[in-house]
Design an enzyme around this catalytic site. Structure first.
Site, PDB file in Angstrom:
ATOM      1  N   VAL A 285       0.879  -0.797  -0.137  1.00  0.00           N
ATOM      2  CA  VAL A 285      -0.312  -0.142   0.133  1.00  0.00           C
ATOM      3  C   VAL A 285       0.792   1.681  -0.636  1.00  0.00           C
ATOM      4  O   VAL A 285       1.847   0.984   1.044  1.00  0.00           O
ATOM      5  CB  VAL A 285      -0.862   0.420   0.900  1.00  0.00           C
ATOM      6  CG1 VAL A 285      -1.556   1.501   1.290  1.00  0.00           C
ATOM      7  CG2 VAL A 285      -1.921  -1.439   1.527  1.00  0.00           C
TER       8      VAL A 285
ATOM      9  N   ASP B 145     -13.324  -9.841   7.913  1.00  0.00           N
ATOM     10  CA  ASP B 145     -12.114 -10.079   8.951  1.00  0.00           C
ATOM     11  C   ASP B 145     -12.255  -8.477   9.451  1.00  0.00           C
ATOM     12  O   ASP B 145     -11.102  -8.052   9.369  1.00  0.00           O
ATOM     13  CB  ASP B 145     -11.444 -10.005   7.449  1.00  0.00           C
ATOM     14  CG  ASP B 145      -9.789 -10.178   7.758  1.00  0.00           C
ATOM     15  OD1 ASP B 145      -8.955 -10.478   9.164  1.00  0.00           O
ATOM     16  OD2 ASP B 145      -8.739  -9.700   7.168  1.00  0.00           O
TER      17      ASP B 145
END
Ligand SMILES: *[C@@H]1O[C@H](CO)[C@@H](O)[C@H](O)[C@H]1NC(C)=O
Ligand SMILES: *[C@@H]1O[C@H](CO)[C@@H](O)[C@H](O)[C@H]1NC(C)=O
Ligand SMILES: *[C@@H]1O[C@H](CO)[C@@H](O)[C@H](O)[C@H]1NC(C)=O
Length: 830
Positions: A528, A639
């Site tokens: 990222v 999640d």
């Protein structure tokens, strides 16, 4: 001619009433003091006698400075009953009172007498005497008595307009005696004027000054050092001062440090002020050197309710932060009397407190005080009572102690140029969260210090820098297109929202060509990066790693799902980029990283106070509720964990990472998968073991996250010296032992509300119950967080003994993922 007349008169009177010539400062029962005679205190400082002030011809009995050429009166006996001739006589009557008589038609008339402070003992042997002390105090006492306690009466208890050193202003609570100052009517007339000064006896007493029935000035309550608003009252070479507050008394007094200094405080009817002046011998004048009200901001209640007076501003009145003018029209025409009202209504008990520094605390008429509470206890007490509007320490010495709480409107607050104190004012959480951005800036100084002290300082500094950059609202992207690429089989249906398609060159430029310096971290399926578009908007770019096609499913999933979702507690996808082999998702950039970055770190969690934590908990709950039931889809995140909750510049939580999320048909409640994905420590037992997932498995994860936020501990990896339970088990144990509060992260001690913390722990335990059907759904969780409705007792949680079966170190199933925190994406159940 006049002089001669007085001389003759004096001689005449002297003959009729024998002068008390034996002791200069005392009269005893058999003697008297008549007009023309005086008593001089033993040190020669003060003189008692009859006088006519200014141009008046009326006669008064009073006390003045003996050695000051400007005749200055410090006390007047018969201020309401002047004598029209020279016939006044002061004597001690048969009952032991001091009486002032006039002679009319051959008989005496009492025009003033000392009310008895104390009953004279009729059996006493020694005669009662009146004595003028060198302090200026006229006392009535047993001839042999010298202790102040034995005084039968003293003029110091009945002040007129002047407070001499050693005098008290305020209350004797045993006798109910209230010593107040009242101005003269004018320089010629000592009768009580309309200006007065005294201690108002509230729970939190404070002195104030009145003109008639109007309060014109308030000094503020005593804070251990000074009156809250008396920023100029500080240790000085002339005198020391004290405020005595106990069950028996509430008064202010001061004593000279150097007895040769002549100083006094007086109420002046000409200037409507309370002045301290000192005699300057060289100039032969009284020098006024402190005078209240000091300025415009000292005018009582000038800015109205919830206004704050800032003398350096023009105009001086502002609304307290979080408030706005009640009547903007009159406010703008400088009539502030209507005051201010809240921007946002309170939402008790979901409120917090905003700290206002360096202020004079508000009017204490409606207050409550407990000197044994500390600031933390004070906050809890105030938060628990919806009518409590503000609180602070009663004593600011040595770090602060005691608790004062305010009820009703907050009136007469001013920003002080120096020596102000902190005031904590109740605010709705929604207001507080709006300030979070300013808050993070404010705290950045603290962070910087912490940063220097830590090895990973660089990381934190970059955090600060990023939080300084305000997130700009997305301006219209100029490279709009539908995010569609047949090659990769990613289709976004026509009716779906348009998702901007970014060019690879745009993203490459924005991220400095994916420079390692721009790398924020490694996500589930790739790196990222942080970037900035040409218009300045900051972005986070999730780049599917080139060498692995593993994340393709998740990538598609995320694009399809999140493009349809819009909620303030979900991270927003700005667009995507699909070009050649590159696949990227572009999100809004979250300057404050993710929740795990804060809550599990001792230093950084100091930046979160309890109200902020609670705000985050509520935000996550609302985000999850939206996914489960309020959005167009019915989505199970699968999640949810601390690292998947991102924080924006206002510390608003945003659920992210929808790579594993599942879209449910709205009538479908449960599904089974052979592909168990998620993160250890957050997975519900039925899911981890049987692959069954439902909204209730998300609820389980939420419960774990809630307990982690409250405790600052990770469920997985929780380590306790005396047992081998995980965090869930530990919470369950404390719950059953009746001490769930011990679970709370000690760092929130100062800021937490006990009842809200307990409520959160309770909800957390309800969410992690073993059986999915026992767990509440998210709408019930949000409801329970929002109000104080009764809640069911939690049953035994799932997965509470140390590691869960899937986590045994020698289990073959552990292999796919060596990093505890990384989402397990490739674990296949048999
Ligand atoms: C007290 O004040 C007088 C007059 O101001 C001064 O001359 C003297 O030195 C002072 N004494 C002390 C001990 O400060
Ligand atoms: C004052 O606070 C102390 C400490 O919290 C408490 O024990 C005491 O009961 C309080 N007193 C009153 C009157 O509420
Ligand atoms: C809140 O405090 C006020 C003032 O002490 C008191 O009268 C009131 O009963 C309290 N309310 C509650 C709910 O405790």
């Amino acid at each position: 001619m006049v002089v001669l007349y007085f001389l003759l008169l004096w001689i005449e009177l002297h003959d009729v009433f024998p002068r008390a010539s034996n002791v200069a400062d005392t009269i005893i029962s058999s003697q008297s003091l008549s007009d023309g005679q005086t008593l001089v205190s033993q040190g020669g400082s003060f003189e008692l006698g009859f006088f006519s002030p200014g141009n008046s011809r009326k006669r008064y009995l009073g006390i003045w400075y003996k050695n000051i050429p400007i005749r200055t009166f410090v006390w007047v006996a018969n201020r309401e009953n002047p004598i029209n001739d020279f016939s006044g006589v002061l004597m001690i009557n048969s009952t032991g009172s001091l009486v002032l008589l006039i002679h009319t038609n051959g008989s005496g008339t009492v025009i003033w007498s000392s009310s008895l402070s104390k009953e004279a003992d009729h059996h006493q042997i020694n005669p009662i005497v009146a004595q003028l002390l060198d302090s200026g105090n006229l006392v009535l006492k047993d001839e042999k008595g010298s202790e102040p306690e034995s005084y039968l009466w003293q003029s110091f208890d009945y002040p007129t307009d002047t407070l001499l050193p050693g005098m008290k202003v305020g209350w004797d609570l045993r006798s109910g005696l209230n010593r107040r100052l009242t101005s003269w009517k004018s320089a010629d007339d000592p009768s009580p004027g309309d200006l007065s000064y005294g201690i108002e006896l509230h729970n939190f007493p404070e002195p104030s000054m009145w003109k008639g029935h109007t309060k014109i000035y308030r000094a503020g309550p005593w804070n251990g050092i000074r009156y809250s608003g008396a920023f100029d009252l500080r240790p000085n070479p002339l005198y020391q001062f004290d405020f005595n507050l106990s069950q028996e008394a509430a008064f202010y007094t001061y004593q000279l440090k150097n007895k040769s200094v002549i100083t006094r405080t007086t109420l002046s009817p000409t200037t409507n002020s309370y002045d301290r002046s000192t005699w300057v011998e060289v100039d032969r004048t009284w020098e006024v050197y402190v005078s209240v009200p000091r300025d415009h901001c000292d005018s009582y209640g000038l800015c109205g309710a919830h206004g704050i007076c800032v003398i350096s501003e023009s105009p001086v009145c502002e609304c307290l932060k979080g408030f706005m003018p009640k009547s903007p029209e009159s406010w703008n025409s400088m009539d502030w009397s209507n005051g201010c009202v809240r921007d946002k209504p309170l939402n008790c008990p979901e409120d917090g407190f905003a700290k206002f520094e360096g202020v004079k605390v508000p009017d204490t008429t409606y207050t409550w005080v407990n000197t044994s509470k500390n600031l933390k206890g004070c906050q809890a007490k105030c938060l628990a009572n919806c009518s409590c509007m503000a609180y602070t320490n009663t004593d600011i010495r040595s770090g602060g102690s005691g608790c004062a709480m305010w009820f009703g409107d907050l009136i007469d607050i001013r920003q002080l140029p120096a020596s102000g104190q902190d005031l904590y004012i109740r605010m709705p959480n929604s207001e507080l969260s709006m300030w979070a951005n300013n808050w993070s800036k404010m705290k950045s100084a603290v962070v910087t210090v912490a940063a220097i002290a830590t090895v990973s300082g660089m990381l934190i500094i970059s955090l600060i820098l990023s939080s300084f950059t305000t997130f700009k609202k997305k301006t219209k992207a100029n490279n709009v297109g539908v995010c569609r690429n047949k090659d990769h089989n990613i289709e976004v249906q026509k009716e779906d929202q348009e998702l901007p398609l970014f060019k690879l060159t745009t993203i490459a430029n924005a991220t400095n060509n994916f420079s390692p310096n721009n790398k924020l971290g490694e996500g589930g399926f790739g790196a990222v990066y942080k970037g900035a578009l040409l218009d300045g908007q900051e972005i986070a770019v999730k780049r599917l790693s080139m060498n692995s096609r593993q994340g393709l499913t998740e990538f598609k999933n995320e694009v399809i799902l999140i493009a349809k979702l819009q909620h303030r507690n979900l991270v927003r996808l700005l667009g995507c980029c699909i070009q050649g082999e590159e696949m990227m998702l572009i999100y809004e950039y979250m300057p404050n990283k993710s929740l795990d970055y804060f809550i599990f770190d001792q230093t950084r969690s100091k930046l979160l106070d309890w109200s902020r934590c609670f705000h985050i908990i509520c935000g996550i709950a609302r985000g999850l509720l939206y996914l489960h039931q309020d959005s167009r889809l019915r989505i199970i995140h699968r999640d949810l964990k601390a690292s998947n909750v991102l924080l924006d510049d206002e510390m608003t939580p945003k659920i992210s990472d929808f790579g594993l999320a599942k879209n449910f048909e709205s009538d479908q409640n449960e599904a089974r998968t052979r592909r168990i994905v998620g993160t250890y420590g957050y997975m519900a037992p039925e899911y981890a073991i049987d692959g069954l997932y439902s909204i209730k498995s998300d609820v389980f994860s939420f419960g774990v996250l809630l307990l982690e936020i409250v405790s600052g501990e990770k469920n997985r990896g929780f380590d306790h010296p005396s047992h081998s339970l995980n965090l869930i088990g530990h919470a369950w144990k404390l719950w059953n032992e009746g001490k769930p509060f011990e679970l709370m992260n000690a760092l929130y001690m100062d800021s937490c509300s006990v009842s809200v913390v307990l409520r959160c722990i309770h909800i957390g335990l309800l969410c992690v119950q073993q059986h999915p059907e026992d767990r509440p759904n998210m709408s019930y969780v949000v409801l329970m967080l929002d109000n104080e409705s009764p809640m069911p007792q939690p049953k035994q949680p799932g997965f509470f003994i140390g590691r869960n079966p899937l986590e045994e170190p020698n289990s073959s199933m552990r292999k796919p993922c060596s990093n505890n925190e990384l989402t397990l994406t490739s674990l296949e159940a048999r």
